[in-house]
Design an enzyme around this catalytic site. Sequence first.
Site, PDB file in Angstrom:
ATOM      1  N   GLY A  27       0.816  -1.208   0.000  1.00  0.00           N
ATOM      2  CA  GLY A  27       0.000   0.000   0.000  1.00  0.00           C
ATOM      3  C   GLY A  27       0.853   1.262   0.000  1.00  0.00           C
ATOM      4  N   ASN A  29       1.368   3.330  -2.242  1.00  0.00           N
ATOM      5  CA  ASN A  29       0.958   4.335  -3.226  1.00  0.00           C
ATOM      6  C   ASN A  29       0.130   5.464  -2.629  1.00  0.00           C
ATOM      7  OD1 ASN A  29      -1.070   1.952  -3.216  1.00  0.00           O
ATOM      8  ND2 ASN A  29      -2.278   3.651  -3.993  1.00  0.00           N
ATOM      9  N   GLY A  31      -1.681   7.431   1.296  1.00  0.00           N
ATOM     10  CA  GLY A  31      -1.850   7.490   2.738  1.00  0.00           C
ATOM     11  C   GLY A  31      -0.551   7.320   3.501  1.00  0.00           C
ATOM     12  N   ILE A  32      -0.649   6.644   4.636  1.00  0.00           N
ATOM     13  CA  ILE A  32       0.518   6.434   5.492  1.00  0.00           C
ATOM     14  C   ILE A  32       1.598   5.657   4.747  1.00  0.00           C
ATOM     15  CG2 ILE A  32       1.308   5.220   7.567  1.00  0.00           C
ATOM     16  CD1 ILE A  32      -1.424   5.976   8.813  1.00  0.00           C
ATOM     17  N   TYR A 181     -13.558  -3.406  10.282  1.00  0.00           N
ATOM     18  CA  TYR A 181     -12.225  -2.881   9.955  1.00  0.00           C
ATOM     19  C   TYR A 181     -11.317  -2.936  11.183  1.00  0.00           C
ATOM     20  CZ  TYR A 181      -8.459   0.418   9.097  1.00  0.00           C
ATOM     21  OH  TYR A 181      -7.214   0.998   9.001  1.00  0.00           O
TER      22      TYR A 181
END
Length: 316
Positions: A27, A29, A31-32, A181
């Site tokens: 991930g 690409n 956000g964090i 989530y």
Amino acid sequence: MSSAFSTPPWDVQRLPRADASVFLITGGNAGIGYFVAEQLSATGATVLLGSRNPAKAEAAEASIRARVPGARVRTVRLDLADLSSLETTVESVGVEHLDAVVHNAGVALDDPPRKETEDGHELMFGTNHLGHFALTRWLMPLLSAAPAARVVTTGSFAAKSERLDLDDLQSRKDYRPKRTYGRSKLAQMYFGVELDRRLRAAGSTVTSVVVHPGGALDSLTPSRPPVHERTTGARLRTAPAALLVQGKHAGAWPAVRAVLDPTVRGGQLWGPRVFGLRGEPRRERVWNHLADPSFAARLWDTSCDLTGVDPAAVPG
């Protein structure tokens, strides 16, 4: 010379060099994950951006290159929701060793209905937990080839108030998107703690560390167009929140420290300094419910059954 002088204080703005290291960020690409990749790229390391969306990954790569002169960064096509693709993905990365993987990618749904992966798993649990669980198995030979590799699993502060139901891990009986989530991130954190326990028992050189970003908001995050663009209106509306939470660039700090800091040890939990919500990274006491080895072992066994692999069974 005492350790107080031989080990300088950690400074998020002055990271140690890591020129010979190779890091994979799932991930990476957005956000964090994007900021973890950007900050690690500034150390001279080779950084692999794992992403299921090639266009977004290429945009993130271009943004990092624009901000970090000489950045050694490239993209890797990675779909954690497709368990059958992960072995081939790892075979294609083209590196001889991996010094760290940051398990950061995550799906977060806001509204019903419940969705499933191609493998029939609830989408958030299947991607956030089972995808990283299975990916670790295929990465273990590359991690074991490094002198002292780390698996860094990014959980969530929201997981602190959640509990897992081993009889309903797929949320078939109780599906509420935000709660599902939080539970998927809690499952990830159990995995990170239990992975280290099993690696230690096997005498592996690989260690596992768990981190969380605290409260990290887009509106407090500096712009990185086209990856992220912060409007003036959003910044002004959420300015008071900066007293309690932070942007995603700061939410990346615990993961970056867990990758780079030689004083970090396996089995630890790291998060923001101020109430676990904002500030520079510090070590936290492992949350009480995460410290239950019998529960973690049961979740591990179930995860093995659901994925068909065991990350700790690979010699390391």
